[in-house]
Scaffold this active site. Structure first.
Site, short mmCIF file in Angstrom:
data_model
loop_
_atom_site.label_atom_id
_atom_site.label_comp_id
_atom_site.label_asym_id
_atom_site.label_seq_id
_atom_site.Cartn_x
_atom_site.Cartn_y
_atom_site.Cartn_z
N GLU A 276 0.83 -1.21 0.00
CA GLU A 276 0.00 0.00 0.00
C GLU A 276 0.86 1.26 0.00
O GLU A 276 0.53 2.26 -0.64
CB GLU A 276 -0.95 -0.01 1.20
CG GLU A 276 -2.05 -1.04 1.11
CD GLU A 276 -2.89 -0.88 -0.15
OE1 GLU A 276 -3.45 0.22 -0.35
OE2 GLU A 276 -2.98 -1.84 -0.94
N TRP A 279 1.75 1.65 -3.53
CA TRP A 279 0.72 2.31 -4.33
C TRP A 279 0.78 3.83 -4.17
O TRP A 279 0.56 4.58 -5.13
CB TRP A 279 -0.67 1.81 -3.93
CG TRP A 279 -1.08 0.56 -4.64
CD1 TRP A 279 -1.05 -0.71 -4.17
CD2 TRP A 279 -1.60 0.48 -5.98
NE1 TRP A 279 -1.51 -1.59 -5.13
CE2 TRP A 279 -1.85 -0.88 -6.24
CE3 TRP A 279 -1.87 1.42 -6.97
CZ2 TRP A 279 -2.37 -1.34 -7.46
CZ3 TRP A 279 -2.39 0.97 -8.19
CH2 TRP A 279 -2.63 -0.37 -8.43
N TRP A 307 -20.78 10.34 -21.04
CA TRP A 307 -21.21 10.59 -19.68
C TRP A 307 -22.61 11.21 -19.67
O TRP A 307 -22.99 11.92 -20.60
CB TRP A 307 -20.26 11.52 -18.95
CG TRP A 307 -18.84 11.03 -18.86
CD1 TRP A 307 -17.77 11.51 -19.55
CD2 TRP A 307 -18.34 9.98 -18.03
NE1 TRP A 307 -16.63 10.83 -19.21
CE2 TRP A 307 -16.95 9.87 -18.27
CE3 TRP A 307 -18.94 9.11 -17.10
CZ2 TRP A 307 -16.16 8.95 -17.62
CZ3 TRP A 307 -18.13 8.18 -16.46
CH2 TRP A 307 -16.77 8.11 -16.71
N ASN A 344 -11.39 2.39 2.26
CA ASN A 344 -10.95 2.34 0.86
C ASN A 344 -11.81 1.42 0.01
O ASN A 344 -12.09 1.73 -1.15
CB ASN A 344 -9.48 1.89 0.78
CG ASN A 344 -8.94 2.01 -0.63
OD1 ASN A 344 -8.90 3.09 -1.20
ND2 ASN A 344 -8.55 0.89 -1.22
N TRP A 385 -9.56 7.58 -8.55
CA TRP A 385 -10.73 7.85 -9.39
C TRP A 385 -10.53 7.36 -10.82
O TRP A 385 -11.43 6.79 -11.43
CB TRP A 385 -11.08 9.33 -9.37
CG TRP A 385 -11.94 9.63 -8.17
CD1 TRP A 385 -11.55 10.10 -6.95
CD2 TRP A 385 -13.35 9.40 -8.08
NE1 TRP A 385 -12.61 10.19 -6.11
CE2 TRP A 385 -13.74 9.77 -6.77
CE3 TRP A 385 -14.32 8.94 -8.96
CZ2 TRP A 385 -15.07 9.69 -6.33
CZ3 TRP A 385 -15.64 8.86 -8.53
CH2 TRP A 385 -16.00 9.22 -7.24
#
Length: 480
Positions: A276, A279, A307, A344, A385
């Site tokens: 982690e 990341w 969208w 998360n 995202w």
């Protein structure tokens, strides 16, 4: 005054393992610790409301720590270059040290500041205090940046053993007293309408809070982290992300504490918690090499994705407010609003719901997280995202659409998380808790749940919206 060195604090609000502070102390000069509040220089990503709340309390903690060592934090507001020039002239400083930041706007500003201050005769030095590895230190065989985490981390893990030991916090700092600064209260960081009670109950900003949180996590949750970290109903995550973002604990210190706490024979870089940290390193690697990604998809095909019109504000508002009718999503969004944080696994589910089921642009979600998360970090927020939307580096295949019902049943099997944050559903049986719209009218009545009365029905059909999302992907996936 003479023989003074300025230490410019930014998002490194700690004394321990602080390379810029250590370099200044090694010079033997007196130290002028400085914090400059210049949100206009961070546009369009100036700190959001939750981050400002955290910053206020973190600055208070840093100033108290400095005072205990014999110094104090000088605080100013305005243009960073002008203030640094004035401080150097007033204090007689001959050098300025700071730890590097990597956000695009900040990098550009810092480069210009360093050039101009050096031209004025000042010794300006930046240091690596926020990361284990600099973003430019890792390259593929062809010399380019990595876009896949596994390959990036394979490159980095052999070098973990080569990292220097963290730097101990100083006991004494020969400080410089300088008039003319502002107070922390002058920065006006706290909300005018006090909505921050939940944040104060959940968090202890500052270096001491960071170290306490790290040691508690490493002592009690490290062994089962790989298995339990995905369960929002369990206190199994480190909750260190805001402390890392504000630099209240350095990554070298955290890695050293983790190494000392590990008892398994597993190589350090392969442990789930250390991955982690990897990341986080990867997120900064991407932001450095692809500075357009906070606003634009790395996979340029998604510029043409169909969208839903952002003008459909009701869908966005109901997602923001935790009124989607999907319990796991609503629980996460309510946790976010109350505490400034979200587990998360639930972040991924909530983001998938916004981008895949509501088909709203990922940038809208990234902006909302930026304003409401205490750990809002441009690199990590952007990576998360774009990963969930399917348009970033190392992105999940776009056809992966998180089913929030199945996710809730798997990772909140007893419903403890949903019942905490959606108490109006607390009396529903486990079987229908994650999908109350499937319950019989009798079951709903016995549980005191009225769909459309005290809890909304789903704002979209999960199956139909998934099909529409995948149809949108089919339309762009062959684009050049």
């Amino acid at each position: 005054m003479s023989d003074t060195v300025i230490v410019w604090f930014r998002r490194d609000l700690r004394l321990d393992d602080n390379p810029a502070l250590e370099a200044a102390l090694r010079s033997g000069a007196r130290i002028l610790p400085v914090y400059i509040h210049a949100p206009d220089e961070e546009t369009p990503w100036a700190p959001g409301a939750a981050s400002r709340w955290w910053l206020h309390h973190s600055l208070e903690a840093l100033d108290a720590a400095l005072r205990a060592c014999g110094a104090r934090l000088w605080i100013g507001q305005g243009e960073s270059l002008a203030l640094l020039r004035r401080l150097a002239e007033t204090s007689g400083a001959r050098a300025i040290h700071w730890n590097r930041l990597y956000d695009p706007a900040t990098r550009e500003r810092d480069t210009a500041i360093k050039q101009q201050l050096r031209a004025a005769g000042l010794d300006c030095t930046s240091h690596k205090g926020a990361l284990l590895f600099e973003p430019w230190e890792a390259a593929t065989g062809s010399g380019g940046p990595y876009k896949v985490f596994s390959a990036f981390w394979r490159h980095c893990t052999p070098r973990l053993a080569e990292l220097p030991d963290p730097i101990a916090a100083p006991v004494r700092i020969p400080g410089v007293e300088l008039d003319g600064g502002d107070t922390i209260a002058d920065l006006d960081l706290l909300p005018r309408i006090r909505w921050d009670q939940g944040l104060a109950e959940a968090w202890t900003p500052g270096e001491h809070g960071a170290r306490t949180t790290a040691e508690r996590f490493l002592a009690g949750h490290l062994d089962g982290y790989g298995e339990l970290r995905d369960h929002p109903d369990r206190p199994a995550t480190s909750r260190l992300s805001p402390h890392l973002h504000f630099g209240e604990i350095g990554p070298h210190r955290l890695l050293a504490l983790t190494r000392a706490a590990l008892r398994a024979a597993l190589p350090l870089g392969e442990h789930a918690f250390v991955r982690e940290l990897g990341w986080r390193e990867f997120a900064y690697h991407l932001l450095y090499h692809f500075p357009q990604t906070p606003e634009h998809p790395l996979d340029t095909r998604f510029a043409d994705y169909p969208w839903r019109e952002p003008s459909d504000s009701e869908l966005l508002e109901r997602w923001q407010q935790g009124r989607t009718g999907i319990p796991l999503v609503d629980a996460g969004m309510r946790e976010l609003w109350h505490t400034g944080w979200m587990h998360n696994r639930v972040r991924m589910v909530a983001a998938s719901f916004l981008t895949k089921n509501l088909r709203l642009p990922w940038q809208l979600g990234a902006r909302w997280f930026w304003d409401t998360l205490v750990d809002a970090d441009l690199a990590s927020n952007t990576l998360g995202w774009q990963w969930t939307a399917g348009c970033g580096a190392d992105a999940a295949p776009y056809f992966r659409v998180f089913n929030p019902v199945r996710q809730g049943e798997r990772f909140d099997p007893n419903g403890d998380y949903v019942r905490r944050w959606c108490p109006e559903l607390a009396r529903l049986p486990d079987k229908v808790l994650q999908q109350p719209w499937t319950a019989t009218s009798t079951t709903l009545a016995r549980a005191g749940v009225g769909l459309g009365v005290n809890y909304p029905p789903p704002i979209v059909d999960l199956a139909q919206s998934r099909r529409e999302a995948l149809a949108g992907w089919e339309g762009i996936k062959s684009s050049p």
